[in-house]
Scaffold this active site. Structure first.
Site, mmCIF file in Angstrom:
data_model
loop_
_atom_site.group_PDB
_atom_site.id
_atom_site.type_symbol
_atom_site.label_atom_id
_atom_site.label_comp_id
_atom_site.label_asym_id
_atom_site.label_seq_id
_atom_site.Cartn_x
_atom_site.Cartn_y
_atom_site.Cartn_z
ATOM 1 N N LYS A 95 -1.463 4.793 -12.663
ATOM 2 C CA LYS A 95 -2.303 3.837 -13.407
ATOM 3 C C LYS A 95 -3.503 4.598 -13.955
ATOM 4 O O LYS A 95 -4.037 5.508 -13.290
ATOM 5 C CB LYS A 95 -2.759 2.729 -12.446
ATOM 6 N N SER A 170 -2.808 -6.342 -13.303
ATOM 7 C CA SER A 170 -3.312 -5.471 -14.342
ATOM 8 C C SER A 170 -2.582 -4.130 -14.430
ATOM 9 O O SER A 170 -2.737 -3.415 -15.409
ATOM 10 C CB SER A 170 -4.803 -5.200 -14.095
ATOM 11 N N SER A 194 -2.893 -7.205 -8.590
ATOM 12 C CA SER A 194 -2.465 -6.399 -9.738
ATOM 13 C C SER A 194 -1.315 -5.437 -9.502
ATOM 14 O O SER A 194 -0.834 -4.820 -10.443
ATOM 15 C CB SER A 194 -3.642 -5.602 -10.283
HETATM 16 N N1 GLN Z 1 -5.796 -10.837 -11.967
HETATM 17 C C1 GLN Z 1 -6.853 -10.435 -11.095
HETATM 18 C C2 GLN Z 1 -8.123 -10.254 -11.867
HETATM 19 O O1 GLN Z 1 -8.100 -10.346 -13.029
HETATM 20 C C3 GLN Z 1 -6.433 -9.213 -10.355
HETATM 21 C C4 GLN Z 1 -6.945 -7.927 -10.844
HETATM 22 C C5 GLN Z 1 -6.554 -6.775 -9.982
HETATM 23 O O2 GLN Z 1 -5.922 -6.921 -8.941
HETATM 24 N N2 GLN Z 1 -6.981 -5.621 -10.405
HETATM 25 O O3 GLN Z 1 -9.147 -10.042 -11.314
#
Ligand code: GLN
Length: 487
Positions: A95, A170, A194
């Site tokens: 990532k 994400s 994410s």
């Molecule tokens: N969807 C969650 C957010 O927007 C999770 C993000 C994540 O785990 N990095 O905060």
């Protein structure tokens, strides 16, 4: 074409690949070339990879020299190379929140568009020491804010199973890249789901480890008391193998635990007979897509067949999880992004996208004097309650089983303009980040040609049991039908 032999990397596990490498049926060079070829041909369509490591093939060639085809004499030497380097020659995509020395790291934000870190994150260092070859950096929601990949400043990633849909976020690029065969594993970060959400949307195994099990050093921070550093693989064995490499204490991250790191992948077999598995009462509400729910019910039946005993447990405060998460995380986001002033890293903050700005504003507000007690402090108290709910549940059960996502992988654009609808994708995943417990998303079925995952959860630092339960399920589940990569 970089190399004439094309290996079908989509169907290969790490375990299977290591066998092929040891038997010299394939070389590291062929393997890496095959992945690079897929990146070259499929990435324009999927947009999973932002930066390719131009040195990957050179690195692969060095390993190929270590595994000569001929002399029997050196065979033993080559095998012991594999013992010291459990991921020898395995291509991995990271990532783009993972700092990589000399390799551009953007967190998918224009602010860091030209940022080249002078050091490797601890996890990157460990993966390299284990012999992994870093192929490139994966697209993501900018700064990891999002559930669909659509907040990337470099365009959304598409789901290889249906290009009109999101692969989840994400860590969108990490999941899509692995599903499409661009690598044999990929890494992500899970602050509120994410890793698990994209794993569920792309038929992969995705781990959110216990908070503090894997070092955060060198990972671009989102919410520092939530960020969990995990990874995607095709099956449970591979996942356990990688955690054995990445987990452990790091003097550069004071929140990492000193607990020993087992070789998780060597202890996967265990009987489910008499294991108590909790179904969370608060997660059985009507908001779930009925087809997703059918997959959950089928998984319960499979676990029952293995001897698992199901018990209903209550996590009374999880109904406030999303509200609590979206107060605490933006507070930490606003603090972490404060360093992006344009003087030390990258470009100016005028390049922040809408979601980053929204979180900076919410976070600054809830931390400001006069509102601090009403929002931030109160949310901290609820977080403690949620953690206690999990503790109490694990006094009664060994593991929890629940859905990952309330819906099937949704269409790109479907929720992009409705932040609240997007935030609700996290209802079954964010609570585990509030509590700091480990959770694993495992492929469980398909609906209308789209993947659906199931989630297992155990108590803090019990990744071994988490993998055992998931492995037992995976062995009993059988192949998942009606899934086809469409690229
Ligand atoms: N969807 C969650 C957010 O927007 C999770 C993000 C994540 O785990 N990095 O905060």
């Amino acid at each position: 074409m970089l190399y004439s032999i094309m290996i079908n990397t989509r169907d290969l596990t790490i375990k299977g690949t290591l066998e092929l490498l040891k038997k010299k049926e394939i070389s590291v060079e062929e393997l890496v070339s095959s992945c690079l070829n897929i990146i070259e041909s499929k990435n324009p369509e999927i947009n999973a990879v932002l930066t390719v490591n131009e040195n990957a093939l050179d690195e692969a060639q060095q390993f190929s020299n270590l595994t000569p085809l001929r002399p029997r004499l050196r065979e033993g030497a080559a095998i012991s190379q594999f013992n010291n380097k459990p991921l020898l020659g395995i291509p991995i995509i990271l990532k783009d929140a993972y700092s990589t020395k000399g390799l551009r790291t953007t967190a998918a934000s224009k602010v860091l568009e030209n940022y080249i870190p002078p050091f490797d994150a601890t996890v990157v260092k460990k993966l390299k020491e284990a012999g992994a070859i870093i192929l490139g950096k994966a697209n993501m929601d900018a700064w990891a804010h999002g559930s669909s990949g659509e907040n990337s400043d470099f365009g959304p990633t598409k789901n290889p199973y249906d290009l009109s849909r999101t692969p989840g976020g994400s860590s969108s690029g990490s999941a899509a890249a692995l599903a499409a065969g661009m690598s044999l594993a990929s890494t992500g970060t899970d602050t509120g789901g994410s890793i698990r959400l994209p794993a569920s949307f792309t038929n992969l195994v995705g781990l959110k480890p216990t908070y503090g099990r894997v070092s955060r050093y060198g990972i671009i921070a989102m919410g520092s008391s939530f960020d969990s550093i995990g990874h995607f693989t095709k099956d449970v064995y591979d996942n356990a193998l990688i955690l054995s490499v990445t987990a452990g204490h790091d003097s550069l991250d004071g929140t990492t635990s000193k607990l020993d790191v087992p070789k998780y992948h060597l202890k996967l077999e265990t009987s489910m007979r008499g294991k108590k598995i909790g179904i969370v009462k608060e997660f059985t509400h009507s908001g779930i897509d009925s087809k997703v729910d059918e997959v959950t019910q089928k998984t319960i039946k499979t676990m029952e067949r293995l001897g698992g005993e199901f018990i209903e447990v209550s996590l009374p405060h999880v109904e406030y999880a999303i509200e609590t998460y979206y107060i605490l995380v933006p507070a930490e986001v606003s603090s972490n992004l404060g360093r992006m002033t344009g003087t030390r890293f990258g470009k100016g903050r005028e390049l922040f996208g809408d979601e980053a700005k929204r979180r900076i504003m919410i976070g600054t507000y809830t931390l400001s004097s006069g509102y601090y007690d009403a929002y931030y402090n109160k949310a901290l108290k609820v977080r403690t309650r949620i953690k206690q709910d999990f503790d109490q549940a694990f006094e009664k059960v060994d593991a929890l089983l629940c859905p990952v996502s309330p819906t099937l992988p949704f269409k790109l654009g479907e929720k992009a303009n409705d932040p609240l609808a997007m935030y609700l994708s996290d209802i079954f995943v964010a609570p585990m980040n509030l509590a700091g417990v480990p959770a694993l998303s495992v492929p469980a079925g398909s609906v209308e040609g789209l993947p659906v995952g199931i989630q297992f959860v155990t108590k803090q630092f019990d990744e071994q049991l988490l993998y055992q339960v998931a492995y037992a399920y995976e062995q009993a589940r059988g192949p998942i039908e009606n899934l086809k990569i469409n690229t």
